[in-house]
Design a protein around this motif. Structure first.
Motif, short mmCIF file in Angstrom:
data_model
loop_
_atom_site.label_atom_id
_atom_site.label_comp_id
_atom_site.label_asym_id
_atom_site.label_seq_id
_atom_site.Cartn_x
_atom_site.Cartn_y
_atom_site.Cartn_z
N VAL A 3 1.04 -1.27 0.02
CA VAL A 3 -0.05 -0.04 0.25
C VAL A 3 0.88 1.20 0.05
CG1 VAL A 3 -1.89 1.21 1.15
CG2 VAL A 3 -1.91 -1.23 1.13
N GLN A 4 0.54 2.18 -0.77
CA GLN A 4 1.62 3.21 -1.26
C GLN A 4 0.61 4.46 -0.92
OE1 GLN A 4 2.53 2.47 -5.20
NE2 GLN A 4 3.99 0.95 -4.83
N LEU A 5 1.28 5.40 -0.04
CA LEU A 5 0.61 6.61 0.44
C LEU A 5 1.23 7.77 -0.24
CD1 LEU A 5 -0.05 4.42 2.54
CD2 LEU A 5 -0.48 6.34 4.30
N VAL A 6 0.65 8.60 -1.07
CA VAL A 6 1.01 9.71 -1.70
C VAL A 6 0.88 10.94 -0.85
CG1 VAL A 6 1.32 10.87 -3.93
CG2 VAL A 6 0.63 8.19 -3.82
N HIS A 7 2.12 11.63 -0.70
CA HIS A 7 1.70 12.85 0.10
C HIS A 7 2.21 13.92 -0.58
CE1 HIS A 7 2.05 9.77 2.94
NE2 HIS A 7 1.37 10.36 3.90
N TYR A 8 1.61 15.12 -0.48
CA TYR A 8 2.32 16.34 -1.11
C TYR A 8 2.44 17.63 -0.09
CZ TYR A 8 -2.50 18.36 -0.16
OH TYR A 8 -3.40 18.83 0.42
N SER A 9 3.27 18.51 -0.54
CA SER A 9 3.68 19.56 0.31
C SER A 9 2.91 20.90 -0.25
CB SER A 9 5.06 19.86 0.26
OG SER A 9 5.40 20.99 0.91
N ASP B 293 7.01 19.10 -4.26
CA ASP B 293 7.94 17.68 -3.58
C ASP B 293 6.70 16.65 -3.46
OD1 ASP B 293 10.21 19.08 -4.04
OD2 ASP B 293 10.81 19.40 -1.89
N VAL B 294 7.07 15.61 -3.69
CA VAL B 294 6.22 14.48 -3.08
C VAL B 294 7.00 13.29 -2.34
CG1 VAL B 294 4.82 12.61 -4.01
CG2 VAL B 294 4.78 14.91 -5.05
N VAL B 295 6.32 12.89 -1.38
CA VAL B 295 6.66 11.92 -0.68
C VAL B 295 5.82 10.69 -0.40
CG1 VAL B 295 7.16 11.16 1.87
CG2 VAL B 295 8.02 13.23 1.05
N VAL B 296 6.19 9.28 -0.97
CA VAL B 296 5.38 8.20 -0.76
C VAL B 296 5.82 7.35 0.10
CG1 VAL B 296 4.61 6.37 -2.31
CG2 VAL B 296 5.09 8.38 -3.24
N VAL B 297 5.11 6.76 1.01
CA VAL B 297 5.13 5.98 2.00
C VAL B 297 4.73 4.63 1.93
CG1 VAL B 297 5.06 5.41 4.56
CG2 VAL B 297 5.43 8.00 3.87
N SER B 298 5.42 3.50 1.52
CA SER B 298 4.82 2.17 1.42
C SER B 298 4.96 1.27 2.67
CB SER B 298 5.80 1.54 0.26
OG SER B 298 5.67 2.00 -0.90
N LYS B 299 3.65 0.66 2.77
CA LYS B 299 3.67 -0.50 3.64
C LYS B 299 3.43 -1.81 3.14
CE LYS B 299 2.41 -1.71 8.07
NZ LYS B 299 3.24 -1.26 9.38
N PHE B 300 4.07 -2.93 3.45
CA PHE B 300 3.96 -4.23 3.19
C PHE B 300 2.87 -4.77 3.83
CE2 PHE B 300 8.51 -3.63 2.06
CZ PHE B 300 8.16 -3.61 0.52
N PHE B 301 2.02 -5.68 3.41
CA PHE B 301 1.29 -6.59 4.17
C PHE B 301 1.21 -8.16 3.65
CE2 PHE B 301 -0.62 -2.59 4.38
CZ PHE B 301 -1.31 -2.40 5.74
N ASN C 205 10.65 14.43 -9.22
CA ASN C 205 11.66 13.71 -8.21
C ASN C 205 10.67 13.31 -6.90
OD1 ASN C 205 13.89 12.57 -6.98
ND2 ASN C 205 15.02 14.36 -7.07
N VAL C 206 10.77 11.95 -6.51
CA VAL C 206 9.99 11.61 -5.43
C VAL C 206 10.63 11.01 -4.17
CG1 VAL C 206 7.95 10.05 -4.73
CG2 VAL C 206 7.67 11.37 -7.21
N THR C 207 10.49 11.22 -3.12
CA THR C 207 11.15 10.63 -1.88
C THR C 207 10.47 9.40 -1.50
OG1 THR C 207 12.13 12.57 -1.39
CG2 THR C 207 11.94 10.94 0.16
N TRP C 208 10.88 8.29 -1.65
CA TRP C 208 10.32 7.08 -1.39
C TRP C 208 10.90 6.69 0.21
CZ3 TRP C 208 6.57 3.96 -3.64
CH2 TRP C 208 6.37 4.26 -4.91
N MET C 209 9.76 6.33 1.09
CA MET C 209 10.13 5.89 2.26
C MET C 209 9.44 4.25 2.52
SD MET C 209 9.58 9.16 4.62
CE MET C 209 10.45 10.60 4.21
N VAL C 210 10.12 3.24 2.58
CA VAL C 210 9.63 1.85 2.28
C VAL C 210 9.61 1.46 4.03
CG1 VAL C 210 9.63 -0.29 1.70
CG2 VAL C 210 10.20 1.81 0.19
N LEU C 211 8.53 1.23 4.73
CA LEU C 211 8.57 0.81 6.00
C LEU C 211 8.94 -0.90 5.95
CD1 LEU C 211 5.18 1.88 7.28
CD2 LEU C 211 7.35 3.10 7.36
N ARG C 212 9.76 -1.20 6.96
CA ARG C 212 10.34 -2.56 6.90
C ARG C 212 9.48 -3.36 7.70
NH1 ARG C 212 15.89 -2.34 9.88
NH2 ARG C 212 16.16 -4.28 8.86
#
Length: 673
Positions: free
Chosen positions: A476-482, A487-495, A570-577
């Protein structure tokens, strides 16, 4: 003579201008209505709050020509109005019975609604409101029109129907309802059957004869069954006989009535009028009141059906998107409840509901759910034409390639008043968007210097990213804006499914892990969209993002591209472990979803891309963990540089062990000798 002429001109001017002035009213200041329409400040005003109704026994309603009818939609600037299109005046729908004082003809129907589900209806039930209310306006037959009927007491009769949102699916009507409408009827004569347990034949026949004698032979007075036979649209073979079928049919018609700019004023829509009102028309409230808009004429016999009608979510959303010529939304176009005074509200039915299906108004006003904020600009390169060397996503993330650094835990904070989300299923992607004038969720933490706002979530099965060569069944990818930059930040969560315990411990585990309740409502909406390609979107309660993301204290971070368009960023990806849990049945339901062509979306992940020279960071929220990761990642290097010393130590240990064994053997020989 001149004076009398001047007075005549002034009176004529006042008479001509008064109706025009009365049309300039708004819901912003209802108290000012009385300035142009004095009756708005009078007695017997509507709507009212239904609190303590008094029981009375009423005969069944008689509906004639309440079948298929062509209507057109009009945005009046105050409401959405449906006008009838008749080939002959004899086809105009008629209403009698139900304790009404005569026979009434349908003029039109319109709607009142709120910007949110906690308000919208004009009439309240136990001081609580419904999201919307429909009014079917009738005039007494002998007056010929609404305008003429306004001049007489009891000249109007209005049927009020409360509306509540539901799913858009009408699958229960498949095989019963046809697109050409020929199989719809039919339930238009519901309540006319003498076998109805609510109908008293003697009282009904007597009261109906008295009513109908006043207005002429609009109905047969022999039996109620004769009304079925006189209506060409009522065929006993095509009755919608159950409440479920009736409800499904109502959704179909209200879906057809969903307003859009293309439909207004220039398109005829066929609807079955009887199926717009509740299946059970015997339970209703009755009182004498007024029009709820200027001129507020107090000559209306009001009927408010007790049971609400379920309408598609898209219909309510269509109402809430309507605006006047000034661009102002028409939402909240309801008049506040008026004093009942010495009037009584009567109730016809078995027993009034103690727990009505409505919502008490919120104490604080929440921001309306409107459009979804724009994500801004992400470059000019068209998707599919990435320049050589363009950084792309997703990637396989390995701990050995990462640089451990300290960063704060990622946190999501609820902000906006809007509590709805919008689910869509297109281009093989399941998407949940978060509308509202104010962002619903705010992201902070990591190395972010300014807050980022959640725009939407994307669902990928199997996962886009890999961790150390391993994939997951869902990402699940959460797309955020400022609001301060593009700039865009995408936070990913695995299930993933919970890891099974060994067979010997089967008795200690469930055969099927519990379903993820936060994702359940999303998957239900996706299934509705998959079943009916005609539905473009579904509204759902906004899921709790903070709880859904869970542990966000450790994550990989790298620079990539936008998930919806592979060459924009350019997008900053943050992938939760840390992965969340999902039931196997939920994963199977995802893989059963279909695209626009009807093909199953068994997977919708993208191919992996090389990280190349890009930096991969491992963010952790404890400095001691940063040190431990650094030490661990340096061990392979020490092993390679000190391999010679380790080999020499191993040989020495082996010689020492051999010497001990030899000494022990020699000692035993000495003892034997």
């Amino acid at each position: 003579m001149v004076f009398r002429k001047a007075v005549f001109i002034l009176l004529l001017s006042y008479t001509l201008n008064r109706p025009a002035a009365a049309t300039h009213w708004t819901y912003d200041d209802v108290q000012k209505w009385a300035e142009d329409s004095p009756e708005c400040a009078g007695r017997r005003q509507s709507p009212v709050d239904i609190l303590a109704p008094k029981s009375f026994k009423a005969p069944s309603f008689l509906f004639k020509n309440y079948g298929l009818m062509n209507v057109s939609l009009e945005n009046t600037g105050h409401s959405l109005k449906a006008r009838l299109h008749l080939q002959q005046e004899e086809q105009r729908p008629r209403l009698a019975g139900g304790g009404l004082s005569g026979t009434f003809l349908l003029d039109s129907f319109h709607f009142h609604w709120g910007s949110e589900d906690s308000k919208g209806s004009e009439h309240l039930l136990g001081s609580c409101a419904f999201p919307a209310e429909m009014h079917l306006v009738h005039f007494r037959r002998k007056y010929g029109s609404v305008e003429e009927a306004l001049e007489y007491d009891n000249g109007l009769a209005v049927l009020g129907v409360w509306l509540v949102p539901g799913r858009d699916s009408d699958s229960s009507t498949r095989g019963v309802l046809e697109d050409d409408g020929t199989s719809f009827s039919a339930h238009t004569t519901h309540g006319l059957d003498q076998t109805s347990p609510q109908q008293d034949a003697s009282n009904s026949d007597t009261s109906l004869k008295e009513d109908l004698e006043n207005d002429g032979p609009s109905f047969s007075t022999d039996t109620t069954h004769s009304l079925d036979q006189t209506s060409p649209q009522h065929d006993a073979k095509n009755l919608v006989a159950t409440e479920d079928d009736h409800s499904a049919a109502a959704k179909k018609w209200f879906r057809a009535l969903t307003p859009s700019e293309k439909m207004l004023d220039n398109q005829l829509i066929a609807v079955d009028l009887r199926q717009l009102i509740p299946f059970d028309d015997r339970a209703f409230y009755r009182y004498n009141g007024s029009l709820t808009t200027p001129p507020c004429t107090a000559n209306v016999e009001w009927t408010i059906f007790e049971n609400p009608v379920t309408v598609p979510l898209r219909f309510l959303k269509g109402l809430r998107a309507l605006a006047n010529k000034e661009g102002e939304l028409l939402s909240n176009n309801f008049r506040p409840s008026q004093s009942l005074g010495k009037r009584e509200v009567l109730y016809s039915g078995t027993k009034p509901k103690k727990f009505p299906l409505c919502t008490r108004p919120k104490k604080s006003h929440a921001s309306p759910c409107t459009s979804i904020p724009s994500l801004g600009s992400f470059g000019t390169v068209a998707p599919g034409k990435c320049p050589e060397g363009q950084d792309t996503s997703p990637a396989d993330l390995h701990l050995a390639n990462a640089t451990p650094t300290y960063a704060k835990r990622l946190r999501w904070k609820r902000r906006g008043g809007c509590a709805n989300a919008v689910v869509t299923l297109e281009d093989r992607l399941l998407k949940v968007a978060f509308p509202g004038e104010e962002a619903q969720w705010e992201l902070s933490g990591g190395l972010l210097t300014t807050p980022y706002h959640l725009n939407h979530m994307l669902f990928r099965w199997g996962s886009d990213h890999h961790l150390g060569g391993l994939s997951f069944p869902l990402e699940v990818q959460l797309v955020h804006y400022s609001s301060d930059s593009d700039d865009v930040v995408v936070v990913s969560k695995f299930f993933q499914e919970p890891i099974d315990l060994p067979d010997v411990l089967d008795s200690l585990q469930h055969t099927e892990p519990s379903r993820n309740r936060l994702l359940e409502v999303v998957f239900e909406a996706a299934q509705e969209l998959s079943k009916d390609p005609g539905i473009e979107e579904e509204d759902i309660p906004s899921p709790d993002v903070s709880e859904l993301m869970g542990d966000a204290s450790s994550f990989y971070e790298y620079s990539g591209t936008f998930p919806d368009a592979p060459c924009l960023g350019n997008v900053t990806w943050m992938v939760l472990r840390t992965a969340g849990e999902i039931a196997r049945t939920q994963l199977e339901e995802l893989r059963e979803l279909t695209d626009e062509s009807g093909d199953k979306i068994t997977s919708n992940n993208r191919p992996l891309k090389q990280l190349g020279n890009r930096n991969l960071s491992l963010r952790v929220n404890k400095k001691e963990l940063v040190h431990e990761y650094n030490v661990m990642l340096q061990r392979p290097k020490r092993k390679s540089t000190d391999s010679g010393a380790l080999q020499q130590a191993a040989v020495s240990m082996q010689l020492l062990c051999l010497l001990v064994l030899v000494s022990f053997f020699v000692a035993r020989l000495g003892l034997v000798v």
